[in-house]
Design an enzyme around this catalytic site. Sequence first.
Site, PDB file in Angstrom:
ATOM      1  CD  GLU A 223      -1.588  -2.316   1.900  1.00  0.00           C
ATOM      2  OE1 GLU A 223      -0.362  -2.623   1.923  1.00  0.00           O
ATOM      3  OE2 GLU A 223      -2.486  -3.046   2.339  1.00  0.00           O
ATOM      4  N   GLY A 278       5.743  -1.852  14.823  1.00  0.00           N
ATOM      5  CA  GLY A 278       4.980  -0.845  14.075  1.00  0.00           C
ATOM      6  C   GLY A 278       3.959  -0.132  14.937  1.00  0.00           C
ATOM      7  CG  HIS A 395     -27.472  11.404  20.669  1.00  0.00           C
ATOM      8  ND1 HIS A 395     -28.657  11.936  21.113  1.00  0.00           N
ATOM      9  CD2 HIS A 395     -26.490  12.007  21.380  1.00  0.00           C
ATOM     10  CE1 HIS A 395     -28.403  12.853  22.043  1.00  0.00           C
ATOM     11  NE2 HIS A 395     -27.089  12.906  22.220  1.00  0.00           N
TER      12      HIS A 395
HETATM   13  C1  G6Q Z   1       2.247  -3.104  13.305  1.00  0.00           C
HETATM   14  C2  G6Q Z   1       2.197  -3.959  12.137  1.00  0.00           C
HETATM   15  C3  G6Q Z   1       1.688  -3.295  10.881  1.00  0.00           C
HETATM   16  C4  G6Q Z   1       2.707  -2.412  10.180  1.00  0.00           C
HETATM   17  C5  G6Q Z   1       2.211  -2.070   8.780  1.00  0.00           C
HETATM   18  C6  G6Q Z   1       3.142  -1.161   8.038  1.00  0.00           C
HETATM   19  O1  G6Q Z   1       2.642  -3.445  14.384  1.00  0.00           O
HETATM   20  O2  G6Q Z   1       3.415  -4.558  11.966  1.00  0.00           O
HETATM   21  O3  G6Q Z   1       0.527  -2.533  11.103  1.00  0.00           O
HETATM   22  O4  G6Q Z   1       2.934  -1.250  10.926  1.00  0.00           O
HETATM   23  O5  G6Q Z   1       1.996  -3.266   8.059  1.00  0.00           O
HETATM   24  O6  G6Q Z   1       4.399  -1.736   7.922  1.00  0.00           O
HETATM   25  P1  G6Q Z   1       5.606  -0.896   7.398  1.00  0.00           P
HETATM   26  O7  G6Q Z   1       5.861   0.196   8.368  1.00  0.00           O
HETATM   27  O8  G6Q Z   1       6.756  -1.858   7.300  1.00  0.00           O
HETATM   28  O9  G6Q Z   1       5.203  -0.354   6.054  1.00  0.00           O
END
Ligand code: G6Q
Length: 554
Positions: A223, A278, A395
């Site tokens: 993404e 992450g 609500h």
């Molecule tokens: C968090 C996960 C996941 C990760 C995303 C983005 O703990 O590992 O949400 O943060 O998939 O990954 P990148 O930072 O490697 O793009």
Amino acid sequence: MAPNLAANPQRHPSLTARPEWRALNAHCVELAKVHLRDLFAKDPARGQRLAVEAAGLYLDYSKQRVDAETLRLLVALAEACNLQARIEGMFRGDIINVTEQRAVLHVALRAPATERILVDGEDVVPAVRSVLDRMAAFSERVRSGAWTGHTGKRIRNIVNIGIGGSDLGPVMAYQALRHYSQRELTLRFVSNVDGTDFVEAVADLEADETLFVVCSKTFTTLETLTNAHAARSWCLRALGNDQAVAKHFVAVSTNARAVAQFGIDPSNMFGFWDWVGGRYSMDSAIGLSTMLAIGPGHFRELLDGFHAMDVHFRSAPLAANLPVLLGLIGIWNSNFLGAETVAVLPYDQYLQRFPAYLQQLTMESNGKHVTIDGNPIDYATSPVYWGEPGTNGQHSFYQLIHQGTRLIPCDFIGFVEPLNPLQEQHDLLMANLFAQSEALAFGKTTEEVMADGIADSLVPHRVFEGNRPSHTLLAERLTPYALGTLVALYEHSVFVQGTIWNIDSFDQWGVELGKALAKRTAQELASVSEPELDHDSSTNALIRRYRALREAGR
Ligand code: G6Q
């Protein structure tokens, strides 16, 4: 090196076989018969006694269905699970993310310069401080206008591109701390691979005034890379020169090589480390967009708030420890009272993305079905977290919380001082918060409804059972510091629960299967000739239908 999990069979007795767990089960049979009304009637000081304060956060847990014995048994369970030693292990940099063989050291991101935290024998604090200094210098240049775009104009728009942990923390923090942000800067966040997200985010922006912050720990995420490429094309279309990338793109990553391959100069990259998960990374360089918005001084206050909660978590006795209590009472609600969800209800519009942020923190961390040793689990792990800011939810879905058939523990979050000068509205907001937790706990009995002169046939509809548990978290004001304490509180309560459940709270294998399948399906959708499909009959039919209709529409 692959971790040798098999060499670790059954390090702990099964949780449900522990005497402390059994004692809680037996206690629950008794306490389930007791209403919160009785607990409050029996102890007039309960509302003050069942509360703890640390780092400026006040946690009232008196409206939880617990008594002194429940708390004693929960703490005994935590002790039996070696919670204190596990906390020390995390702060010391032990490899507690076993399946990925990593230390888990988000606490190092906010450690003071005087602290030493070793990973593989090396003190990581100087590196953390040095990245923070670079982020601060860069942020000052952008905020002051010293950093200009390719055509010499100052930067007015920051677009953060990232997903999951590289998006939810930054967007939550930006919304939460908007009051402190430089208003001339427009902040946008692009995460979804759905092109709409990118197109709408930049629709009204000028490329020569826009800086993209591409956040990806791995720099391989589909993404984020797709959106980053779309951003580069958009930028170069307007500015017509490859040289523009250096002025309009910076990266936050642990993968310098992939950043360079994308075309971002490594001198425009802000690094972090594999011991930052992450979803635990909003206070690392992933917080660059937050720092650009609120400035380095406020960002430091945010880190100080995190650190204050870290110190409390590490040093306070278990029975007076905010994250420990929040975590243990959560276990009581889920594993003993049978609650399947938790509603997070901030009474502050600035915290509108806080429930979404918490969803990842809690559910990605503790949504696990095997123990750390790989053994199947016979108890519930993470509940479902969800929520919306008050009073809006009142609500809509609060009806179910008040009178539905499910038990839904709530976390109410509020602040004493408003950030905007509408004191009367703030009092109304807070009156609603207090009224909701009161109504949930005490309800309205048949006698009370009848005393209101309600027609007999309507009485059952107007009765509120009550006995619905909630926490109330109160802080003085929504400052960067307070936000830091709040996030660290939940981070550590997730750790407490993961420790009791004996799971790896720091991996996320569950996201992998979908990613692998999507890759294969993407090739099938892109294929010029009709692809051979060997999915199940439903997926095959959906892909064929999509391809056929797409072709017909071309
Ligand atoms: C968090 C996960 C996941 C990760 C995303 C983005 O703990 O590992 O949400 O943060 O998939 O990954 P990148 O930072 O490697 O793009």
